[in-house]
Design a protein around this motif. Structure first.
Motif, short mmCIF file in Angstrom:
data_model
loop_
_atom_site.label_atom_id
_atom_site.label_comp_id
_atom_site.label_asym_id
_atom_site.label_seq_id
_atom_site.Cartn_x
_atom_site.Cartn_y
_atom_site.Cartn_z
N GLY A 77 -0.44 -0.05 26.82
CA GLY A 77 -1.11 1.18 26.39
C GLY A 77 -0.28 2.38 26.82
N GLN A 78 -0.90 3.30 27.54
CA GLN A 78 -0.21 4.50 28.02
C GLN A 78 0.45 4.29 29.38
N ASP A 79 0.14 3.19 30.07
CA ASP A 79 0.59 2.97 31.44
C ASP A 79 1.89 2.18 31.49
N TYR A 110 5.36 -1.00 28.74
CA TYR A 110 4.08 -0.30 28.78
C TYR A 110 2.94 -1.20 28.31
#
Length: 62
Positions: free
Chosen positions: A35-37, A33
């Motif tokens: 961050g959030q992605d 990942y």
């Protein structure tokens, strides 16, 4: 630092904020990942220990 996940995918470890060993429909995979992605995932493993061993080997090669 770039590492090669397979013959087509290179991953920039400097941007990876976390990894996760996850149970999915077809087995166990390591997810990467930023961050959030989610930006990449590994091949399928039969058990968590094999996934952990693969991840440690990948990170040592970096």
């Amino acid at each position: 630092m770039f590492v090669q996940l397979n013959e087509r995918v290179f991953l920039n470890l400097n941007k990876i904020t976390r990894t996760k060993i996850d149970h999915v429909e077809d087995g166990i995979r390591v997810r990467f990942y930023e961050g959030q992605d989610q930006v990449a995932k590994s091949q399928r493993f039969d058990d968590v220990k094999k996934a952990e061993k693969w991840l440690k080997k990948l990170l040592k090669s970096a």
